[in-house]
Design an enzyme around this catalytic site. Structure first.
Site, short mmCIF file in Angstrom:
data_model
loop_
_atom_site.label_atom_id
_atom_site.label_comp_id
_atom_site.label_asym_id
_atom_site.label_seq_id
_atom_site.Cartn_x
_atom_site.Cartn_y
_atom_site.Cartn_z
N ALA A 98 9.37 4.29 5.62
CA ALA A 98 8.85 4.26 4.25
C ALA A 98 9.64 5.11 3.26
O ALA A 98 9.17 5.36 2.15
CB ALA A 98 7.37 4.64 4.19
N ALA A 99 10.85 5.51 3.64
CA ALA A 99 11.71 6.19 2.66
C ALA A 99 11.94 5.28 1.46
O ALA A 99 11.87 5.71 0.30
CB ALA A 99 13.05 6.56 3.30
N GLY A 100 12.19 4.01 1.76
CA GLY A 100 12.46 3.05 0.68
C GLY A 100 11.24 2.86 -0.22
O GLY A 100 11.37 2.76 -1.45
N ASP A 101 10.06 2.79 0.38
CA ASP A 101 8.84 2.61 -0.43
C ASP A 101 8.56 3.85 -1.28
O ASP A 101 8.11 3.74 -2.43
CB ASP A 101 7.64 2.30 0.47
N GLY A 148 20.37 4.61 2.39
CA GLY A 148 19.90 5.61 3.36
C GLY A 148 20.41 7.00 3.00
O GLY A 148 20.30 7.42 1.83
N SER A 149 21.02 7.67 3.97
CA SER A 149 21.49 9.05 3.74
C SER A 149 22.69 9.10 2.79
O SER A 149 23.17 10.19 2.44
CB SER A 149 21.83 9.72 5.06
N ASN A 197 17.59 -2.57 0.28
CA ASN A 197 18.47 -1.61 0.96
C ASN A 197 19.79 -2.34 1.23
O ASN A 197 19.95 -3.52 0.90
CB ASN A 197 17.81 -1.04 2.22
N ALA A 230 0.83 -1.21 0.00
CA ALA A 230 0.00 0.00 0.00
C ALA A 230 0.87 1.26 0.00
O ALA A 230 0.54 2.26 -0.65
CB ALA A 230 -0.93 -0.01 1.21
N ASN A 231 1.99 1.20 0.71
CA ASN A 231 2.89 2.37 0.73
C ASN A 231 3.45 2.66 -0.66
O ASN A 231 3.50 3.81 -1.11
CB ASN A 231 4.06 2.13 1.68
P1 ATP Z 1 12.75 2.26 5.07
O1 ATP Z 1 12.92 0.83 5.53
O2 ATP Z 1 12.94 3.28 6.16
O3 ATP Z 1 11.55 2.49 4.25
P2 ATP Z 1 14.92 1.58 3.41
O4 ATP Z 1 15.88 1.03 4.42
O5 ATP Z 1 14.17 0.63 2.56
O6 ATP Z 1 13.94 2.58 4.10
P3 ATP Z 1 16.88 3.55 2.68
O7 ATP Z 1 18.09 3.02 2.00
O8 ATP Z 1 17.00 3.91 4.12
O9 ATP Z 1 15.68 2.55 2.40
O10 ATP Z 1 16.36 4.87 1.93
C1 ATP Z 1 15.88 4.85 0.61
C2 ATP Z 1 16.24 6.16 -0.05
O11 ATP Z 1 15.63 7.23 0.68
C3 ATP Z 1 17.73 6.48 -0.08
O12 ATP Z 1 18.34 5.93 -1.24
C4 ATP Z 1 17.74 8.01 -0.10
O13 ATP Z 1 17.56 8.50 -1.41
C5 ATP Z 1 16.48 8.37 0.73
N1 ATP Z 1 16.84 8.64 2.13
C6 ATP Z 1 16.82 7.77 3.16
N2 ATP Z 1 17.26 8.36 4.30
C7 ATP Z 1 17.55 9.65 3.97
C8 ATP Z 1 18.03 10.78 4.70
N3 ATP Z 1 18.33 10.70 6.00
N4 ATP Z 1 18.19 11.95 4.00
C9 ATP Z 1 17.89 12.04 2.69
N5 ATP Z 1 17.43 11.01 1.96
C10 ATP Z 1 17.27 9.83 2.58
#
Ligand code: ATP
Length: 291
Positions: free
Chosen positions: A237-240, A209-210, A177, A40-41
């Site tokens: 949900a940054a990844g989604d 991540g960052s 990730n 859904a995300n």
């Molecule tokens: P989550 O499990 O929190 O949904 P994830 O672990 O699947 O995330 P991440 O690699 O943490 O995925 O983040 C995905 C993308 O989001 C990164 O490639 C980046 O572009 C962006 N992002 C994540 N954290 C940050 C941050 N602190 N500042 C800016 N962009 C970020």
């Protein structure tokens, strides 16, 4: 058009000074119900980023089912493929303490009852620019749908688990990730993990991540897209958000470099706000942040 075959959960979030020990009751500070689930995300992120999106999955016939359905509809997602089944919706019971640490119980509920896409679902999926899959539905349902898709399959391998060869054979783009990439390949170095992933699938993105994200293709393209520097308040949900936006930009025919920058911009907007689906940016915001 983007199709998503995946989970819908209600996140039940209790905020407390410290999580209870076994047998203990503690007073909480606040409580929130937040629609989530990786499927859904991703559907919400893609719809807000500007695509026509169809979602396929299941909710329960409990109080959460209609709320989850309406949340997707409000984002503009086509939910004709979202079934209502007897029993509870998927939930994630989350305790967040003052250190920001989480303890989470996920109950699959209706998600666990999904067996695969129907013929009607597959007709829609087959007309899509991409089918987005994650691993919060039963693996057999994910594998069957990937194999029958008739559209490029984009897999987010989360929660990480062993990936059947017949699933990987059907995947065009895998987006782990860095932790998932390490678990899948056994390689701690993201560049090396990317190389190993490309031995199984034509394209891969490892998100860092960052630190941004690495893209690679079997055709030999390699890109590193830095994250947009922002002050993150909640990376849920940054990844989604990243995957949803990435697939929208690819469907619009943008180059991989442009699509990755679009995705990183959307994800950076989402980490500056609390919540999962509640933090995702609309197209106008992404475009404004890109210029
Ligand atoms: P989550 O499990 O929190 O949904 P994830 O672990 O699947 O995330 P991440 O690699 O943490 O995925 O983040 C995905 C993308 O989001 C990164 O490639 C980046 O572009 C962006 N992002 C994540 N954290 C940050 C941050 N602190 N500042 C800016 N962009 C970020």
């Amino acid at each position: 058009m983007i199709s998503v075959f995946g989970s819908a959960n209600m996140d039940l979030v209790a905020y407390t000074a410290r999580a209870p020990q076994r047998g203990e009751t503690v007073a909480g500070r606040a409580f929130a119900t937040i629609p989530g689930g990786k499927g859904a995300n991703q559907a919400t992120a893609a719809a807000l980023a500007g695509a026509d999106v169809a979602f396929f999955g299941a909710v329960g016939d409990d109080a959460f089912g209609p709320v989850l359905r309406r949340g997707l509809e409000a984002a503009g997602v086509d939910v004709r493929g979202l079934r209502t089944v007897a029993g509870s919706s998927g939930i994630a019971q989350i305790v967040v303490d003052d250190d920001g640490s989480n303890s989470i119980i996920v109950v699959p509920g209706a998600n666990g009852a999904v067996t695969g896409a129907s013929a009607d679902d597959l007709e829609v999926i087959g007309r899509s620019d991409a089918l987005l899959l994650q691993l919060e539905l039963p693996m057999a349902a994910v594998v069957a749908t990937a194999r029958a898709a008739g559209a490029p399959v984009v897999l987010t391998p989360s929660p990480v688990q062993e990936l059947p060869g017949e699933l990987l054979d059907a995947v065009t783009l895998i987006v782990p990730n860095e932790h998932e990439a390490r678990a899948i390949t056994g390689l701690a170095d993201p560049e090396e993990a990317l190389g190993a992933l490309l031995e199984r699938v034509p394209e891969a993105v490892v998100t860092l991540g960052s630190e941004g994200a690495l893209y690679g293709s079997r055709a030999g393209e390699r890109l590193h897209v830095p994250a947009v520097p922002v002050r993150a308040v909640d990376t849920t949900a940054a990844g989604d958000t990243f995957v949803g936006a990435l697939c929208v930009a690819r469907a619009e025919g943008r180059s991989n470099a442009e699509a990755l920058r679009f995705a990183a911009t959307a994800a950076a907007l989402s980490v500056q706000r609390e919540g999962a689906s509640t933090s995702m940016p609309a197209r106008a915001e992404i475009d404004a942040a890109l210029t």
